[in-house]
Design a protein around this motif. Structure first.
Motif, PDB file in Angstrom:
ATOM      1  N   SER A  76      -0.021  -6.977  -4.110  1.00 39.62           N
ATOM      2  CA  SER A  76       1.172  -6.840  -3.291  1.00 39.62           C
ATOM      3  C   SER A  76       2.239  -6.159  -4.118  1.00 39.62           C
ATOM      4  O   SER A  76       2.433  -6.483  -5.297  1.00 39.62           O
ATOM      5  N   HIS A 128      -0.740   3.705   4.189  1.00 41.41           N
ATOM      6  CA  HIS A 128      -1.138   3.060   2.941  1.00 41.41           C
ATOM      7  C   HIS A 128      -0.869   1.566   3.028  1.00 41.41           C
ATOM      8  O   HIS A 128       0.174   1.138   3.540  1.00 41.41           O
ATOM      9  N   SER A 129      -1.795   0.807   2.513  1.00 40.98           N
ATOM     10  CA  SER A 129      -1.652  -0.652   2.472  1.00 40.98           C
ATOM     11  C   SER A 129      -1.025  -1.061   1.142  1.00 40.98           C
ATOM     12  O   SER A 129      -0.860  -0.242   0.223  1.00 40.98           O
ATOM     13  N   HIS A 130      -0.703  -2.352   1.036  1.00 42.62           N
ATOM     14  CA  HIS A 130      -0.234  -2.858  -0.255  1.00 42.62           C
ATOM     15  C   HIS A 130      -1.315  -2.669  -1.319  1.00 42.62           C
ATOM     16  O   HIS A 130      -1.020  -2.354  -2.481  1.00 42.62           O
ATOM     17  N   SER A 157      -4.924  -5.552   2.377  1.00 37.58           N
ATOM     18  CA  SER A 157      -5.114  -4.547   3.419  1.00 37.58           C
ATOM     19  C   SER A 157      -3.950  -4.467   4.402  1.00 37.58           C
ATOM     20  O   SER A 157      -3.967  -3.638   5.312  1.00 37.58           O
ATOM     21  N   ASP A 158      -2.931  -5.312   4.235  1.00 40.37           N
ATOM     22  CA  ASP A 158      -1.762  -5.255   5.114  1.00 40.37           C
ATOM     23  C   ASP A 158      -1.066  -3.911   4.955  1.00 40.37           C
ATOM     24  O   ASP A 158      -0.827  -3.444   3.830  1.00 40.37           O
ATOM     25  N   LEU A 159      -0.706  -3.297   6.081  1.00 35.40           N
ATOM     26  CA  LEU A 159      -0.044  -1.997   6.054  1.00 35.40           C
ATOM     27  C   LEU A 159       1.305  -2.110   5.355  1.00 35.40           C
ATOM     28  O   LEU A 159       2.095  -3.011   5.655  1.00 35.40           O
ATOM     29  N   LEU A 162      -5.577   4.384   4.507  1.00 38.65           N
ATOM     30  CA  LEU A 162      -6.312   3.699   5.571  1.00 38.65           C
ATOM     31  C   LEU A 162      -6.694   4.670   6.679  1.00 38.65           C
ATOM     32  O   LEU A 162      -7.665   4.450   7.399  1.00 38.65           O
ATOM     33  N   VAL A 175       6.911  -2.695   7.549  1.00 40.33           N
ATOM     34  CA  VAL A 175       6.223  -1.474   7.124  1.00 40.33           C
ATOM     35  C   VAL A 175       7.268  -0.374   6.975  1.00 40.33           C
ATOM     36  O   VAL A 175       8.045  -0.116   7.896  1.00 40.33           O
ATOM     37  N   ARG A 224       2.989 -10.246   2.146  1.00 41.06           N
ATOM     38  CA  ARG A 224       2.060  -9.255   2.701  1.00 41.06           C
ATOM     39  C   ARG A 224       1.319  -8.619   1.518  1.00 41.06           C
ATOM     40  O   ARG A 224       1.941  -8.273   0.494  1.00 41.06           O
TER      41      ARG A 224
END
Length: 517
Positions: free
Chosen positions: A2, A178-180, A158-160, A370, A77, A155
Motif C-alpha cells: 500500500s 494502476h493498483s496500490h 489489487s485495489d485501484l 491493470l 482513487v 487500501r
C-alpha cells in the motif's frame, strides 16, 4: 503493498524529519501525516467513498502530494489531471472516469467555469491554494480544519489507486489503471535500480501528473526521504534550489537537462550536492548527454526507459555512462530489464526474435497496469499472455541490453509529452477545408521531435497554416498542435489505401538517429 504504508512508516520512525519543502514552506513527516489524515477525512465527509475517483488539477506543490496521499488514505482513487490539456480534454477525462470531486489550485481557476458548465456530471469543486476561495467552490483548508484525522483506509494490493490518462491511438485519451500493488512494485524497482543512501533530498520538477514525476515521488516516500518541489521548470530556479536545499537527486526530461547545462549562469551555482540524475521519457541528443556528463562529472547518470502502463521497464546504469560505456556505445542503450521484470523482442506473432533483430519490445512483471479504464478492446490488445506490448521497436544485444530504434505506434514524443498522431489527425480533419491529412514526428533540436502535419485541401478551399493552428488550439493542448504544416495535392497511399507515413517521414529523418527515450 500500500502506498500509504510508506508514509505510516515515516510518521512512526522519523516524525520530525523534513518531508516536504515548497517555496520556503517546510513540514515534517508528522505534520504532513496529520494534514493527510485530515484531508482524507474531509474528502470522506464530502462524499468520497472507497474506490471513488478524485481529480487533482494543479502544478507541483506540497499540497499536490498531500492530495495524492490523502485520497489514498481515505480509500479513493486519484485522477491526476494533465495541466497542459485544454478544457475539453480535461472534461473528457473527468466524464470518462466519473470523477466526482475535483481539487483545483490557484493556477487553474480559469478552467473551473468551463468544467462546471460542460461536464456530464459536474464534480464537486474544492479550492487548493492561497487566493480567496472562488464562488461556488469549497475551501480545502476550511474543510481540513473542521475535520478530525481519520485512520488509514488500508487500501492495498489489487485495489485501484490511480487512473493516469495518456493519449490514445483512437483519438481519445486512455485511462491507465494502476493498483496500490503495481505502484508499489514501480517504486521498489526504481529504488532497486537506483539505490539511495540515507539523507536523500529529491527535487521534483517533472510534472507529478506524469508517471515519471509520480514514480519518482513514490520512490522518495518508500525511502522515507525529503521531497523538494518547484511548481514549474526554470533552469535558474532549479540551480538555485539545488544549491540552497543541497539537493542530491534529480529527474529531468532531456529538454530540461539541455536547458540546465546551456544556461548562461550554469557556472554561478554550487551543484556539488547533486549525486544522482535520472533522465528519460523522450529522445535525448547524444551531444546533450555528452556535454552533461562532462559538466557534471561527480553525478551518477542513469537512463530510465518506461511507459505510463508500467513505469520503468529498463535502466541503463551510471557505469555505462563512463568513458568505456561511451566508447562501446552502451551509453546509448536503454539498459537491461529492471529487477523483477522480463523483457523480450518479438515478431508480429509474439515469437521472440534472435538477438540483434528488430521487433516489438514486450514486458512482463508485477508493475504492469491493470488495463485501460472502460476500454476492454484496447486492454486486450496491449496485455497479451501476461506481457505488455509496448509498441516500440527495439533490438537486444547478447548481454541483454535493449536498444530502442523506433516507435511501432504512430506516437510522437515532443519535449517529454506523448502526442498520438490519430488524435491530432482527427482534430485537423474536422476543419471544413481539409480533405485528408497525416501527422508525423519530425526531428527538433530542442524537443526531440515536433508535430508535423501534411494536409490536402478540399478543392477550392482557401486554407492556410494559421487557420489550422487556430482550429487545433480550440480542441487540443498547445503541445499537440502541429508546429509545422505542409500542403500537398495528395498523400502517398499503399495498394490497400493506407497512408504511407514512412514516405512522409523519410526526407525529415534521413541521416538522423531514431533513438527514443
Amino acid at each position: 503493498m500500500s502506498m500509504t504504508l510508506a508514509l505510516r512508516r515515516s510518521i512512526q520512525t522519523t516524525p520530525e524529519q523534513t518531508a516536504t519543502v515548497f517555496h520556503g514552506r517546510r513540514q515534517s513527516f508528522c505534520r504532513f501525516g496529520d494534514r493527510v489524515a485530515r484531508l482524507a477525512s474531509a474528502l470522506r465527509t464530502q462524499g468520497m467513498g472507497s474506490g471513488d475517483r478524485v481529480g487533482m488539477l494543479g502544478v507541483n506543490s506540497d499540497r499536490w502530494l498531500e492530495v495524492m496521499m490523502g485520497v489514498w488514505w481515505g480509500g479513493g482513487v486519484l485522477n491526476p489531471v494533465n495541466t497542459r490539456w485544454s478544457g475539453p480534454e480535461i472534461v473528457y477525462s473527468l466524464d470518462d472516469s466519473d470523477t466526482g470531486i475535483l481539487l483545483v489550485d490557484d493556477h487553474f481557476l480559469h478552467q473551473v467555469e468551463g468544467i462546471r458548465t460542460t461536464a456530464r456530471r459536474p464534480p464537486l469543486l474544492i479550492h487548493v491554494g492561497e487566493q480567496a476561495v472562488p464562488e461556488g467552490m469549497l475551501s480545502l483548508e476550511a474543510l481540513m480544519a473542521a475535520s478530525a484525522p481519520m485512520d488509514d483506509a488500508h487500501r492495498a494490493g489489487s485495489d485501484l489507486a490511480c487512473i493516469l490518462y495518456t493519449g490514445g491511438t483512437t483519438g481519445f485519451p486512455k485511462g491507465v489503471m494502476h493498483s496500490h500493488g503495481t505502484l508499489w512494485a514501480i517504486g521498489i524497482q526504481r529504488l532497486a535500480q537506483t539505490p539511495m543512501p540515507g539523507g536523500s533530498v529529491a527535487l521534483h520538477v517533472a510534472p507529478l501528473f506524469h508517471m515519471g514525476g509520480m514514480g519518482r515521488a513514490l520512490v522518495q516516500f518508500i525511502a522515507g526521504e525529503t521531497h523538494v518541489l518547484l511548481s514549474s521548470f526554470d533552469a535558474r530556479e532549479v540551480m538555485q534550489t539545488i544549491e540552497r536545499e543541497r539537493v542530491s537527486d534529480l529527474l529531468l526530461v532531456p529538454t530540461m537537462l539541455q536547458a540546465l547545462i546551456t544556461h548562461p549562469e550554469f557556472d554561478c551555482f554550487d551543484l556539488s550536492s547533486l549525486r544522482r540524475m535520472v533522465y528519460g521519457t523522450s529522445p535525448i541528443a547524444e551531444a546533450v548527454l555528452e556535454r552533461a556528463l562532462d559538466l557534471l562529472p561527480h553525478v551518477a547518470f542513469t537512463h530510465s526507459y518506461g511507459l505510463t502502463e508500467l513505469g520503468s521497464a529498463t535502466t541503463n546504469p551510471p557505469h555505462n555512462h563512463g568513458a568505456q560505456g561511451r566508447a562501446s556505445g552502451l551509453s546509448r542503450s536503454a539498459g537491461r530489464a529492471n529487477a523483477g521484470l522480463a523483457v523480450k523482442v518479438v515478431n508480429g506473432d509474439g515469437v521472440e526474435l534472435p538477438r540483434g533483430e528488430v521487433g516489438e519490445l514486450v514486458v512482463a512483471g508485477p508493475n504492469l497496469m491493470l488495463g485501460y479504464w472502460n476500454k476492454p478492446q484496447e486492454t486486450a490488445q496491449a496485455l497479451r499472455g501476461g506481457w505488455l506490448y509496448t509498441g516500440d521497436g527495439a533490438h537486444m544485444d547478447g548481454d541483454g541490453y535493449v536498444f530502442i530504434v523506433d516507435r511501432l505506434k504512430d506516437m510522437i514524443v515532443s519535449g517529454g509529452e506523448n502526442v498520438y498522431s490519430a488524435e491530432v489527425e482527427n482534430v485537423i480533419a474536422r476543419h471544413p477545408g481539409v480533405m485528408s491529412c497525416a501527422v508525423i514526428g519530425v526531428p527538433h533540436p530542442q524537443w526531440g521531435e515536433a508535430v508535423h502535419a501534411v494536409v490536402v485541401r478540399k478543392p477550392g478551399a482557401a486554407l492556410e497554416a494559421p487557420d489550422l493552428h487556430a482550429h487545433c488550439k480550440a480542441f487540443i493542448a498547445g503541445y499537440k498542435c502541429p508546429k509545422s504544416i505542409e500542403f500537398r495535392e495528395a498523400l502517398p497511399l499503399s495498394a490497400a489505401g493506407k497512408v504511407l507515413k514512412r514516405e512522409l517521414r523519410a526526407p525529415h529523418w534521413a541521416g538522423q538517429s531514431r533513438q527514443v527515450g
